[in-house]
Design a protein around this motif. Structure first.
Motif, short mmCIF file in Angstrom:
data_model
loop_
_atom_site.label_atom_id
_atom_site.label_comp_id
_atom_site.label_asym_id
_atom_site.label_seq_id
_atom_site.Cartn_x
_atom_site.Cartn_y
_atom_site.Cartn_z
N ASN A 123 0.80 -1.22 0.00
CA ASN A 123 0.00 0.00 0.00
C ASN A 123 0.84 1.28 0.00
O ASN A 123 0.35 2.35 0.36
CB ASN A 123 -0.96 -0.01 1.20
N VAL A 124 2.11 1.20 -0.38
CA VAL A 124 3.00 2.36 -0.36
C VAL A 124 2.57 3.42 -1.36
O VAL A 124 2.59 4.62 -1.06
CB VAL A 124 4.47 1.94 -0.60
N ARG A 125 2.14 3.00 -2.55
CA ARG A 125 1.75 3.97 -3.58
C ARG A 125 0.57 4.83 -3.10
O ARG A 125 0.60 6.06 -3.20
CB ARG A 125 1.38 3.25 -4.87
N THR A 126 -0.45 4.19 -2.54
CA THR A 126 -1.62 4.93 -2.05
C THR A 126 -1.24 5.83 -0.88
O THR A 126 -1.67 6.98 -0.81
CB THR A 126 -2.72 3.94 -1.61
N ARG A 127 -0.43 5.31 0.02
CA ARG A 127 0.02 6.11 1.16
C ARG A 127 0.85 7.31 0.69
O ARG A 127 0.77 8.38 1.27
CB ARG A 127 0.85 5.26 2.13
N ARG A 128 1.64 7.10 -0.33
CA ARG A 128 2.48 8.18 -0.84
C ARG A 128 1.63 9.29 -1.46
O ARG A 128 1.91 10.47 -1.28
CB ARG A 128 3.47 7.62 -1.86
N VAL A 134 -1.46 15.69 1.98
CA VAL A 134 -1.28 16.33 3.29
C VAL A 134 -0.18 17.38 3.19
O VAL A 134 -0.34 18.52 3.67
CB VAL A 134 -0.94 15.28 4.37
N ASP A 135 0.94 17.02 2.57
CA ASP A 135 2.05 17.97 2.42
C ASP A 135 1.66 19.16 1.56
O ASP A 135 2.10 20.28 1.82
CB ASP A 135 3.28 17.27 1.83
N MET A 177 1.17 9.16 7.19
CA MET A 177 0.72 7.98 6.45
C MET A 177 1.54 6.74 6.75
O MET A 177 1.31 5.67 6.18
CB MET A 177 0.79 8.27 4.93
N GLY A 178 2.52 6.86 7.64
CA GLY A 178 3.30 5.69 8.05
C GLY A 178 4.31 5.21 7.03
O GLY A 178 4.53 4.00 6.90
N ILE A 179 4.92 6.15 6.29
CA ILE A 179 5.95 5.77 5.32
C ILE A 179 7.17 6.66 5.52
O ILE A 179 7.10 7.71 6.16
CB ILE A 179 5.45 5.89 3.86
N GLU A 180 8.29 6.22 4.98
CA GLU A 180 9.51 7.02 5.01
C GLU A 180 10.34 6.70 3.78
O GLU A 180 10.16 5.67 3.14
CB GLU A 180 10.31 6.78 6.28
N ARG A 202 7.17 1.31 4.24
CA ARG A 202 6.25 1.52 5.37
C ARG A 202 7.05 1.59 6.65
O ARG A 202 8.07 0.96 6.82
CB ARG A 202 5.28 0.35 5.46
N ARG A 203 6.55 2.37 7.59
CA ARG A 203 7.15 2.44 8.93
C ARG A 203 6.03 2.69 9.93
O ARG A 203 5.99 3.70 10.59
CB ARG A 203 8.21 3.49 9.02
N ASP A 204 5.15 1.77 10.01
CA ASP A 204 3.95 1.92 10.83
C ASP A 204 4.25 2.14 12.31
O ASP A 204 3.44 2.70 13.02
CB ASP A 204 3.02 0.74 10.66
#
Length: 163
Positions: A27-32, A38-39, A98-101, A157-159
């Protein structure tokens, strides 16, 4: 720590291989995309504040300060990305929400110069290639965009907030 990161010791593997650790890319693409939205809101707020400051600066400098209006659009987003993505968190506030880095290809954290180049390439590619910039991620096992591939970065992801 979450189960995602319990199985991974970056000091040993240093590679964020999607075949060994597919959960890092779920789910990285959607989170990105959500992180970008947000940014974008944060950047609009910062640009509005910059606009107000430059307006008053222009009043006090008899109009000379208004020459800075042209710098708001390119400078604010690039500096925002450079200082947030290049921080020890390796993520913008939207990415953290979004829990990503973002990491370098070998698993290292981002640094300011790389974040600066990443921001410039991102905004250039979005300006020239939109909406095609997202298509590259459909064919990449790490769901990376063109500027990520060029710079050797990846988003994971980095939840739990840390790796």
């Amino acid at each position: 720590m979450t189960a995602i990161h319990d199985a991974i010791d970056l000091d040993e593997t240093r590679m964020l291989d999607p075949t060994q650790h597919p959960e890092l890319y779920d789910n990285v693409r959607t989170r990105r995309i959500s992180a970008f939205l947000v940014d974008a809101v944060i950047m609009v707020v910062l640009m509005t504040i910059s606009f107000v400051v430059i307006t008053f600066l222009g009043l006090f400098t008899l109009g000379l300060g208004w020459l800075l209006f042209g710098l708001i659009w390119p400078v604010v987003p690039i500096l925002y990305t450079m200082f947030t993505l290049g921080s020890s968190e390796s993520a913008t506030p939207g990415m953290r929400a979004m829990g990503i880095e973002m990491r370098t290809f070998d698993g290292g954290r981002m640094y300011s110069l790389l974040a600066l180049v990443h921001a410039v390439l991102f905004w250039f590619s979005v300006t020239v290639l939109t909406p095609f910039v997202l298509l590259v991620s459909l064919f990449s096992p790490r769901k990376r965009l063109l500027h990520d591939i060029v710079l050797g970065t990846t988003v994971i992801r980095r939840d739990d907030g840390r790796i």
